[in-house]
Design a protein around this motif. Structure first.
Motif: not given
Length: 271
Positions: A65-75
Protein backbone atom coordinates in the motif's frame (compact mmCIF):
# COMPACT_ATOMS: atom_id res chain seq x y z
CA UNK A 1 15.88 8.46 -15.60
CA UNK A 2 13.31 7.53 -12.93
CA UNK A 3 13.13 9.84 -9.92
CA UNK A 4 12.15 9.06 -6.36
CA UNK A 5 8.90 10.16 -4.75
CA UNK A 6 8.45 10.56 -0.99
CA UNK A 7 5.91 7.88 -0.13
CA UNK A 8 4.93 5.65 2.77
CA UNK A 9 4.73 1.92 2.05
CA UNK A 10 2.69 -0.50 4.15
CA UNK A 11 2.87 -4.24 3.48
CA UNK A 12 -0.28 -6.25 4.07
CA UNK A 13 0.52 -9.97 4.23
CA UNK A 14 -1.07 -13.20 5.34
CA UNK A 15 -3.88 -15.46 4.10
CA UNK A 16 -6.61 -12.87 4.69
CA UNK A 17 -4.71 -9.78 3.53
CA UNK A 18 -6.58 -9.25 0.27
CA UNK A 19 -10.02 -10.27 1.53
CA UNK A 20 -9.68 -7.87 4.48
CA UNK A 21 -8.66 -4.98 2.20
CA UNK A 22 -11.39 -5.92 -0.29
CA UNK A 23 -13.97 -5.27 2.43
CA UNK A 24 -12.75 -1.79 3.35
CA UNK A 25 -11.16 -0.12 0.29
CA UNK A 26 -12.86 1.39 -2.77
CA UNK A 27 -11.10 -0.77 -5.37
CA UNK A 28 -11.67 -4.37 -6.43
CA UNK A 29 -8.57 -6.29 -5.37
CA UNK A 30 -9.60 -9.22 -7.57
CA UNK A 31 -8.23 -7.10 -10.43
CA UNK A 32 -4.87 -6.44 -8.78
CA UNK A 33 -2.80 -9.29 -10.20
CA UNK A 34 -3.78 -8.46 -13.78
CA UNK A 35 -3.36 -4.72 -13.33
CA UNK A 36 -0.23 -4.79 -11.17
CA UNK A 37 -1.23 -1.51 -9.52
CA UNK A 38 -4.60 0.07 -8.70
CA UNK A 39 -5.61 3.49 -7.41
CA UNK A 40 -7.86 3.27 -4.36
CA UNK A 41 -8.91 5.00 -1.15
CA UNK A 42 -10.05 4.41 2.39
CA UNK A 43 -13.20 6.35 3.17
CA UNK A 44 -14.99 7.26 6.36
CA UNK A 45 -18.40 5.65 6.96
CA UNK A 46 -19.89 8.90 5.58
CA UNK A 47 -18.01 8.44 2.30
CA UNK A 48 -15.29 11.06 2.81
CA UNK A 49 -11.65 10.39 1.93
CA UNK A 50 -9.40 9.40 4.82
CA UNK A 51 -6.46 8.60 2.51
CA UNK A 52 -5.93 7.71 -1.12
CA UNK A 53 -3.29 5.19 -2.15
CA UNK A 54 -1.78 2.94 -4.79
CA UNK A 55 -2.19 -0.80 -4.29
CA UNK A 56 0.61 -2.99 -5.66
CA UNK A 57 0.55 -6.76 -6.08
CA UNK A 58 3.09 -8.37 -3.74
CA UNK A 59 4.38 -11.95 -3.46
CA UNK A 60 2.20 -14.71 -2.01
CA UNK A 61 -1.01 -12.72 -2.35
CA UNK A 62 0.19 -9.79 -0.31
CA UNK A 63 -0.35 -6.11 -1.08
CA UNK A 64 1.97 -3.11 -0.89
CA UNK A 65 0.00 0.00 0.00
CA UNK A 66 1.64 3.21 -1.22
CA UNK A 67 0.38 6.41 0.42
CA UNK A 68 1.43 9.96 1.15
CA UNK A 69 3.56 10.23 4.33
CA UNK A 70 1.12 12.81 5.72
CA UNK A 71 -1.59 10.14 5.71
CA UNK A 72 0.55 7.07 6.45
CA UNK A 73 0.20 6.92 10.24
CA UNK A 74 -3.56 7.46 10.21
CA UNK A 75 -3.98 4.94 7.41
CA UNK A 76 -2.04 2.35 9.39
CA UNK A 77 -4.15 3.10 12.49
CA UNK A 78 -7.45 2.75 10.63
CA UNK A 79 -6.48 -0.42 8.80
CA UNK A 80 -5.28 -1.99 12.05
CA UNK A 81 -8.63 -1.11 13.64
CA UNK A 82 -10.61 -2.62 10.75
CA UNK A 83 -8.48 -5.78 10.55
CA UNK A 84 -10.17 -7.31 13.59
CA UNK A 85 -9.64 -11.10 13.51
CA UNK A 86 -8.40 -11.30 9.93
CA UNK A 87 -5.29 -13.44 9.56
CA UNK A 88 -3.20 -10.59 8.16
CA UNK A 89 -0.30 -8.41 9.23
CA UNK A 90 0.43 -4.75 8.51
CA UNK A 91 4.00 -3.47 8.51
CA UNK A 92 5.56 -0.15 7.52
CA UNK A 93 8.28 -1.07 5.00
CA UNK A 94 9.05 2.44 3.74
CA UNK A 95 12.73 2.15 4.65
CA UNK A 96 13.13 -0.94 2.48
CA UNK A 97 11.67 0.41 -0.75
CA UNK A 98 11.54 3.46 -3.01
CA UNK A 99 8.72 4.61 -5.27
CA UNK A 100 10.08 5.70 -8.64
CA UNK A 101 8.31 7.73 -11.33
CA UNK A 102 9.11 8.79 -14.87
CA UNK A 103 7.35 10.17 -17.93
CA UNK A 104 8.72 7.27 -19.98
CA UNK A 105 8.47 3.54 -19.36
CA UNK A 106 11.33 1.91 -17.46
CA UNK A 107 12.19 -1.53 -16.16
CA UNK A 108 9.48 -2.91 -13.88
CA UNK A 109 7.26 0.16 -14.20
CA UNK A 110 3.49 0.27 -14.65
CA UNK A 111 1.37 3.07 -16.14
CA UNK A 112 -0.13 5.33 -13.50
CA UNK A 113 -3.64 3.89 -13.03
CA UNK A 114 -5.22 7.32 -12.57
CA UNK A 115 -4.29 8.97 -15.85
CA UNK A 116 -1.89 7.85 -18.62
CA UNK A 117 -0.40 11.36 -18.86
CA UNK A 118 0.93 10.98 -15.30
CA UNK A 119 3.53 8.57 -16.68
CA UNK A 120 4.99 5.43 -15.18
CA UNK A 121 5.83 4.34 -11.64
CA UNK A 122 7.34 1.37 -9.86
CA UNK A 123 8.41 0.14 -6.46
CA UNK A 124 12.08 -0.75 -6.20
CA UNK A 125 14.63 -1.49 -3.50
CA UNK A 126 15.85 1.62 -1.70
CA UNK A 127 18.56 3.36 -3.67
CA UNK A 128 20.04 6.69 -4.67
CA UNK A 129 17.55 7.86 -7.30
CA UNK A 130 17.25 11.66 -7.61
CA UNK A 131 14.39 13.44 -5.86
CA UNK A 132 11.51 13.86 -8.29
CA UNK A 133 8.93 15.48 -6.01
CA UNK A 134 9.03 19.00 -7.49
CA UNK A 135 8.76 17.86 -11.11
CA UNK A 136 5.97 15.44 -10.27
CA UNK A 137 4.09 18.16 -8.37
CA UNK A 138 4.28 20.49 -11.36
CA UNK A 139 3.07 17.76 -13.73
CA UNK A 140 0.05 16.74 -11.71
CA UNK A 141 -1.04 20.39 -11.19
CA UNK A 142 -0.67 21.03 -14.92
CA UNK A 143 -2.88 18.00 -15.60
CA UNK A 144 -5.48 19.00 -13.00
CA UNK A 145 -4.96 15.98 -10.74
CA UNK A 146 -5.48 16.78 -7.04
CA UNK A 147 -3.09 15.61 -4.34
CA UNK A 148 -5.54 14.59 -1.63
CA UNK A 149 -2.94 14.88 1.13
CA UNK A 150 -2.24 18.54 0.21
CA UNK A 151 -5.35 19.76 -1.53
CA UNK A 152 -7.73 18.52 1.16
CA UNK A 153 -7.80 17.84 4.86
CA UNK A 154 -8.51 14.29 6.00
CA UNK A 155 -12.26 13.58 5.75
CA UNK A 156 -12.94 16.94 4.08
CA UNK A 157 -14.13 15.75 0.66
CA UNK A 158 -16.45 13.03 -0.54
CA UNK A 159 -15.15 10.46 -3.00
CA UNK A 160 -16.86 12.16 -5.94
CA UNK A 161 -15.51 15.56 -4.98
CA UNK A 162 -12.03 14.03 -4.81
CA UNK A 163 -12.38 12.83 -8.44
CA UNK A 164 -12.10 9.15 -7.52
CA UNK A 165 -14.62 8.39 -10.25
CA UNK A 166 -12.70 10.18 -12.99
CA UNK A 167 -9.31 8.87 -11.83
CA UNK A 168 -10.28 5.17 -11.57
CA UNK A 169 -10.17 5.16 -7.79
CA UNK A 170 -13.48 3.43 -7.06
CA UNK A 171 -15.13 0.29 -8.43
CA UNK A 172 -18.91 0.68 -8.26
CA UNK A 173 -19.52 -3.00 -9.09
CA UNK A 174 -17.33 -4.69 -6.47
CA UNK A 175 -19.88 -4.66 -3.66
CA UNK A 176 -19.50 -3.23 -0.20
CA UNK A 177 -16.69 -1.09 1.14
CA UNK A 178 -16.59 1.50 3.91
CA UNK A 179 -18.65 4.51 2.83
CA UNK A 180 -20.06 2.66 -0.18
CA UNK A 181 -23.70 3.57 0.46
CA UNK A 182 -23.15 7.34 0.27
CA UNK A 183 -20.72 7.06 -2.63
CA UNK A 184 -23.13 4.98 -4.69
CA UNK A 185 -26.08 7.23 -3.86
CA UNK A 186 -24.23 10.37 -4.91
CA UNK A 187 -23.11 8.67 -8.12
CA UNK A 188 -26.62 7.43 -8.91
CA UNK A 189 -28.27 10.78 -8.25
CA UNK A 190 -25.48 12.85 -9.87
CA UNK A 191 -25.40 15.14 -6.84
CA UNK A 192 -21.65 15.87 -6.80
CA UNK A 193 -21.46 19.56 -7.66
CA UNK A 194 -18.35 20.52 -5.71
CA UNK A 195 -15.11 19.18 -7.19
CA UNK A 196 -11.45 19.88 -7.66
CA UNK A 197 -10.85 21.86 -10.83
CA UNK A 198 -7.80 23.74 -12.15
CA UNK A 199 -7.86 27.51 -12.57
CA UNK A 200 -5.54 29.47 -14.87
CA UNK A 201 -4.14 32.99 -14.37
CA UNK A 202 -1.14 35.16 -15.03
CA UNK A 203 1.84 35.04 -12.69
CA UNK A 204 2.39 33.48 -9.27
CA UNK A 205 -0.33 31.34 -7.69
CA UNK A 206 -2.73 32.76 -5.09
CA UNK A 207 -2.10 31.75 -1.51
CA UNK A 208 -3.69 28.44 -0.46
CA UNK A 209 -7.10 29.13 1.01
CA UNK A 210 -7.73 32.21 -1.13
CA UNK A 211 -11.39 32.55 -2.07
CA UNK A 212 -12.46 32.09 -5.67
CA UNK A 213 -15.38 34.39 -6.53
CA UNK A 214 -17.78 35.12 -9.35
CA UNK A 215 -18.57 38.74 -8.67
CA UNK A 216 -19.34 38.72 -4.95
CA UNK A 217 -20.45 35.09 -4.83
CA UNK A 218 -18.00 32.58 -3.33
CA UNK A 219 -17.30 29.53 -5.47
CA UNK A 220 -14.62 27.81 -3.39
CA UNK A 221 -10.97 28.06 -2.42
CA UNK A 222 -7.53 27.71 -3.97
CA UNK A 223 -5.46 24.74 -2.82
CA UNK A 224 -1.99 24.01 -4.30
CA UNK A 225 -0.58 25.94 -7.25
CA UNK A 226 2.33 26.96 -9.42
CA UNK A 227 3.07 29.70 -11.94
CA UNK A 228 -0.04 30.20 -14.05
CA UNK A 229 -2.13 27.37 -12.67
CA UNK A 230 -3.63 26.04 -9.43
CA UNK A 231 -5.97 23.38 -8.13
CA UNK A 232 -9.15 24.77 -6.55
CA UNK A 233 -12.07 23.11 -4.79
CA UNK A 234 -15.14 24.72 -6.38
CA UNK A 235 -18.89 24.56 -6.58
CA UNK A 236 -18.75 23.82 -10.29
CA UNK A 237 -22.51 24.16 -10.78
CA UNK A 238 -22.29 27.78 -9.60
CA UNK A 239 -19.03 28.44 -11.43
CA UNK A 240 -20.39 27.21 -14.78
CA UNK A 241 -23.63 29.17 -14.41
CA UNK A 242 -22.00 32.41 -13.22
CA UNK A 243 -22.47 35.55 -15.33
CA UNK A 244 -19.90 37.58 -13.41
CA UNK A 245 -16.12 37.29 -14.03
CA UNK A 246 -14.25 34.76 -11.90
CA UNK A 247 -11.48 36.20 -9.70
CA UNK A 248 -9.21 35.54 -6.75
CA UNK A 249 -8.13 38.48 -4.57
CA UNK A 250 -9.28 40.83 -7.32
CA UNK A 251 -7.22 39.07 -9.98
CA UNK A 252 -8.92 37.53 -13.01
CA UNK A 253 -8.76 33.74 -13.25
CA UNK A 254 -10.34 31.26 -15.65
CA UNK A 255 -11.72 27.81 -15.07
CA UNK A 256 -9.54 25.24 -16.85
CA UNK A 257 -11.30 21.87 -16.48
CA UNK A 258 -9.45 18.97 -18.13
CA UNK A 259 -11.42 17.02 -20.74
CA UNK A 260 -11.79 14.00 -18.46
CA UNK A 261 -13.44 15.96 -15.60
CA UNK A 262 -17.14 15.10 -15.20
CA UNK A 263 -18.90 18.48 -15.07
CA UNK A 264 -22.44 19.22 -13.82
CA UNK A 265 -25.06 19.29 -16.55
CA UNK A 266 -26.51 22.58 -17.78
CA UNK A 267 -29.68 21.87 -15.83
CA UNK A 268 -27.72 21.25 -12.62
CA UNK A 269 -25.68 24.41 -13.16
CA UNK A 270 -28.79 26.52 -13.63
CA UNK A 271 -30.81 24.97 -10.80
Amino acid sequence: MPARLDRTLIRAAGPDARSFLQNVLTQDLDKLDAAGVLYSALLSPQGKVVADMMLWAAPEGGVLIEADPMRGAELMRRLTMYKLRANATLEDVSAQHSVLASEAAFDGARPDPRLPALGWRAIAASGDAPDGAAAYEAKRIALGVPDLARDAAAEEVFAGEALLDELNGVDFRKGCFIGQENVSRMKRRATTRKKFCPIAFEGAPPAPGSIVRAGEAELGTVRTGMEGRAIALLRLDRALAADAPVSVDGRAVALAPPPWLILPTVEESQS
